[in-house]
Design a protein around this motif. Sequence first.
Motif, PDB file in Angstrom:
ATOM      1  N   ALA A  90      19.203  45.136 -43.842  1.00 55.17           N
ATOM      2  CA  ALA A  90      18.763  44.848 -42.478  1.00 55.17           C
ATOM      3  C   ALA A  90      19.870  44.196 -41.669  1.00 55.17           C
ATOM      4  O   ALA A  90      20.009  44.432 -40.466  1.00 55.17           O
ATOM      5  N   ALA A  91      20.692  43.374 -42.317  1.00 56.52           N
ATOM      6  CA  ALA A  91      21.784  42.706 -41.612  1.00 56.52           C
ATOM      7  C   ALA A  91      22.827  43.699 -41.125  1.00 56.52           C
ATOM      8  O   ALA A  91      23.588  43.403 -40.202  1.00 56.52           O
ATOM      9  N   GLY A  92      22.875  44.882 -41.735  1.00 59.22           N
ATOM     10  CA  GLY A  92      23.829  45.896 -41.305  1.00 59.22           C
ATOM     11  C   GLY A  92      23.418  46.623 -40.044  1.00 59.22           C
ATOM     12  O   GLY A  92      24.205  47.395 -39.486  1.00 59.22           O
ATOM     13  N   GLN A 100      18.247  40.963 -34.660  1.00 57.98           N
ATOM     14  CA  GLN A 100      19.442  40.907 -35.502  1.00 57.98           C
ATOM     15  C   GLN A 100      19.260  39.930 -36.659  1.00 57.98           C
ATOM     16  O   GLN A 100      18.838  38.781 -36.470  1.00 57.98           O
ATOM     17  N   VAL A 101      19.559  40.386 -37.878  1.00 53.47           N
ATOM     18  CA  VAL A 101      19.616  39.510 -39.043  1.00 53.47           C
ATOM     19  C   VAL A 101      21.040  38.972 -39.137  1.00 53.47           C
ATOM     20  O   VAL A 101      21.996  39.737 -39.242  1.00 53.47           O
ATOM     21  N   TYR A 102      21.190  37.648 -39.073  1.00 56.17           N
ATOM     22  CA  TYR A 102      22.522  37.043 -39.085  1.00 56.17           C
ATOM     23  C   TYR A 102      23.050  36.845 -40.506  1.00 56.17           C
ATOM     24  O   TYR A 102      24.192  37.165 -40.810  1.00 56.17           O
ATOM     25  N   GLN A 115      17.753  34.924 -38.646  1.00 52.21           N
ATOM     26  CA  GLN A 115      17.783  36.043 -37.719  1.00 52.21           C
ATOM     27  C   GLN A 115      17.701  35.554 -36.276  1.00 52.21           C
ATOM     28  O   GLN A 115      17.422  34.392 -35.997  1.00 52.21           O
ATOM     29  N   GLU A 116      17.956  36.475 -35.378  1.00 55.79           N
ATOM     30  CA  GLU A 116      17.912  36.206 -33.943  1.00 55.79           C
ATOM     31  C   GLU A 116      16.543  35.662 -33.546  1.00 55.79           C
ATOM     32  O   GLU A 116      15.509  36.170 -33.972  1.00 55.79           O
ATOM     33  N   LYS A 172      12.738  39.524 -19.979  1.00 53.72           N
ATOM     34  CA  LYS A 172      13.657  40.370 -19.235  1.00 53.72           C
ATOM     35  C   LYS A 172      13.322  41.854 -19.371  1.00 53.72           C
ATOM     36  O   LYS A 172      14.038  42.704 -18.862  1.00 53.72           O
ATOM     37  N   GLY A 173      12.253  42.158 -20.073  1.00 56.06           N
ATOM     38  CA  GLY A 173      11.869  43.549 -20.252  1.00 56.06           C
ATOM     39  C   GLY A 173      12.540  44.217 -21.432  1.00 56.06           C
ATOM     40  O   GLY A 173      12.493  45.437 -21.566  1.00 56.06           O
ATOM     41  N   GLU A 174      13.162  43.426 -22.307  1.00 51.50           N
ATOM     42  CA  GLU A 174      13.781  43.987 -23.509  1.00 51.50           C
ATOM     43  C   GLU A 174      12.740  44.081 -24.623  1.00 51.50           C
ATOM     44  O   GLU A 174      11.871  43.214 -24.739  1.00 51.50           O
ATOM     45  N   VAL A 175      12.861  45.113 -25.428  1.00 51.53           N
ATOM     46  CA  VAL A 175      11.959  45.320 -26.558  1.00 51.53           C
ATOM     47  C   VAL A 175      12.784  45.275 -27.833  1.00 51.53           C
ATOM     48  O   VAL A 175      13.828  45.923 -27.933  1.00 51.53           O
ATOM     49  N   LYS A 176      12.338  44.492 -28.803  1.00 52.63           N
ATOM     50  CA  LYS A 176      13.069  44.350 -30.055  1.00 52.63           C
ATOM     51  C   LYS A 176      12.112  44.491 -31.232  1.00 52.63           C
ATOM     52  O   LYS A 176      11.048  43.851 -31.253  1.00 52.63           O
ATOM     53  N   VAL A 177      12.502  45.303 -32.202  1.00 50.56           N
ATOM     54  CA  VAL A 177      11.699  45.519 -33.402  1.00 50.56           C
ATOM     55  C   VAL A 177      12.175  44.561 -34.481  1.00 50.56           C
ATOM     56  O   VAL A 177      13.377  44.457 -34.756  1.00 50.56           O
ATOM     57  N   ALA A 178      11.251  43.861 -35.106  1.00 47.41           N
ATOM     58  CA  ALA A 178      11.575  42.851 -36.115  1.00 47.41           C
ATOM     59  C   ALA A 178      11.336  43.381 -37.523  1.00 47.41           C
ATOM     60  O   ALA A 178      10.574  44.323 -37.736  1.00 47.41           O
ATOM     61  N   ASP A 179      11.989  42.745 -38.484  1.00 42.65           N
ATOM     62  CA  ASP A 179      11.758  42.944 -39.926  1.00 42.65           C
ATOM     63  C   ASP A 179      12.132  44.326 -40.445  1.00 42.65           C
ATOM     64  O   ASP A 179      11.473  44.866 -41.335  1.00 42.65           O
TER      65      ASP A 179
END
Length: 505
Positions: A90-92, A100-102, A115-116, A172-179
């Motif tokens: 996932a970090a890749g 983002q996985v840090y 993660q973020e 801000k209208g951004e969409v992010k998928v987790a996990d």
Amino acid sequence: MSDFGGVNPGQPGTAGPTRANPSISGTIRQVGGQLGEFSLLRRLGKGGMAEVWLAEQTTLKRNVALKLLRSELMEDESYVKRFQTEAKAAAGLNHPNIVQVYTVGCEKGQHFIVQEYVHGQTLKALLQKRGPLDLPLALMIMRQVAAALQAAGERGIVHRDIKPENIMLTKKGEVKVADFGLAQLQGGERLHLTQEGVTMGTPLYMSPEQVSGHKLDQRSDIYSFGITCYHMFAGVPPFQGENAVSVAVKHLHEAPPAISEVRPDLPPAVCQMIDKMIAKQPDKRYSDAGVIVNDVRKLAKAIRTGESVDELSDETTGPVKQFPIRRPGLVLPALCILVFLLTAGMGWQLRTRVPPLNPNALGDVSVFKTAREQYVHAMFAIDDEDAFKAVIAWFDLPDDKIWRRRANEQLALLYLKDRRREADARAQLEKLRSFEPGDRQLAAEALVGEAYLDAVANNKNPARKTLQSHGEEFNQYLTGSWKQLAQEVRQMTSEQPPQRPMRMP
């Protein structure tokens, strides 16, 4: 040193995973707890695999989301190894629509993922508050989630748990998928109906092959994404049941109610996309999320410009010959834009547009450059009256009209749901009527809004009369939350059948 930003996956001097010390772990999992360079601020949530904490990374002075693997799971060395492997994959993934996985590591026997931190809400929370979404907003979410699935598919990573809870929305209208890549840690690829941590939220969106325990590829994620899209438009998932088994069986054998019947206002091309994504057989679905991205872009452009789509991607089952626009009024903004460009010149139209701002007029509302961005911000803010007013007050070009219209509709819904603001609700309903005189959809929304206010005030006869007189208009023109409002009025004004007298023994 590991390749996860310098955090070792095991304790210094050890060759493999370390066992947790419950007493040490307990002192970490509290406000002010310290885990290496991370200071815990507050707990955000708890799942089957981990607790999630908001933490400060002291070296970089930034907030992060810290996932702490549950103590009992850390006793299983094979589980910890999978945890590290999946977290590394996932970090890749580095994509603007993926959380983002840090780094991943272990400190004091506590395994964790950093993660973020996404400041916003989940799609699930938005749907619970808003109900069915309107088409432009849903397409915006669909495009960004599909872009995330495309990026993961190119790396050979299958999410395995796409659902509204794992889709984050920022202001801000951004969409992010987790996990990404981590879902299989909660039970592998087969549905374990008795496993601790598995809830109704999991089988609601599972693909048939995942329920059956078959090998998965990105088409499984596409199915789950399609079920999520269905939920966005319908307001509820297509399959529900009393337990996980009954829901899982429906995914395997039952066809859902046609989305075209649930939302007759949707263009056929949108319904066709969803039907293809949720096909039972993987080879009948989209094979690549990138194709979904392209199709969503075509549809979004058609909504903005009033154009038709001759056909969708070559993958669709039977090309869509025409993309009908059910509201011809949407074509008007495009014509107005053309006239505006011819008379005012390209330079004026292409200027950087910053809306006028009176800092004291609308509270502490963020300012965006376009009406669309301002409207999306208002939708994600949840019940922020000033955010919708900003769309109306700050944007006045012809191509902004569609967003001002939607902001007026959302303000009306907001006031209607607050019983203390009946006067504001009635005034806003009048604004809907006058916004575009002759628009039958706005007229129908104003009528059902007034019927709702009557029903809430226990004036059932006027409300019932409105439903009877304008039933056909409501069926034809009401969509989404307005359609739900009409259903609530029907429920509040329905006559209760008389109870039969009890027979004495």
